[in-house]
Design an enzyme around this catalytic site. Structure first.
Site, PDB file in Angstrom:
ATOM      1  CG  ASP A 239      -0.546  -0.842   8.025  1.00  0.00           C
ATOM      2  OD1 ASP A 239      -0.698  -0.833   6.795  1.00  0.00           O
ATOM      3  OD2 ASP A 239      -1.490  -0.792   8.829  1.00  0.00           O
TER       4      ASP A 239
ATOM      5  CG  ASP B  23      -2.911   1.730   3.517  1.00  0.00           C
ATOM      6  OD1 ASP B  23      -3.830   0.995   3.103  1.00  0.00           O
ATOM      7  OD2 ASP B  23      -2.299   1.526   4.585  1.00  0.00           O
TER       8      ASP B  23
END
Length: 164
Positions: free
Chosen positions: A121, A139
């Site tokens: 991330d 995402d």
């Protein structure tokens, strides 16, 4: 399936593959430019970060004992197979763009789990001391695809299944 449908299936599966590749490229750039755990402030509400998330969205189950890797890897494989199958069987369906987005994101995060053991991330939005959990382009693809499906669910059905 006729030739036109085969071409459409190939197009949507190719789009999903390109989305997964863009996600992987962005993560490779982050891994090259930022050490794990690093934060690079951009402005008053956004940072580039480099984190590894062994859990799911919003770091759900990130602190579990390791079983979650198997669980989320299995879910990603099953969902990817179902979405690819839907794209192949119904290439003119009005949901196919959403399926391609979700497939691209699922494959992007699946590659991370298989190669890194966790999902990279790197997008960190915040306001004062409140941080949204860090996330990545995969995402974004998944949430965008789910949002498209949600929007489509509120529209009346049309007779032409090719209409999006």
């Amino acid at each position: 399936m006729n030739m036109a449908q085969t071409k459409q299936s190939f197009l949507w599966l190719s789009i999903a593959a390109v989305l997964a590749a863009v996600d992987q490229l962005s993560k490779a750039i982050v891994e090259t430019l930022l050490p794990l755990g690093a934060t690079h402030p951009v402005n008053a509400f956004f940072n580039f970060v480099h984190t590894l998330n062994p859990g799911a969205a919003f770091s759900f189950l990130a602190d579990a004992s390791g079983w979650q890797w198997w669980f989320f890897t299995g879910i990603a494989i099953i969902v990817s197979m179902i979405l690819a199958s839907l794209i192949l069987r119904h290439p003119t369906s009005r949901e196919i763009p959403a399926y391609a987005l979700i497939l691209g994101g699922a494959v992007g995060n699946l590659i991370d789990r298989l190669t890194r053991g966790a999902v990279v991330d790197w997008l960190d939005f915040y306001w004062n001391a409140m941080h949204w959990p860090a996330f990545n382009l995969a995402d974004v693809w998944i949430v965008t695809g789910a949002g498209l499906m949600l929007l489509k669910s509120f529209q009346p059905q049309v007779k032409d299944s090719r209409a999006w």
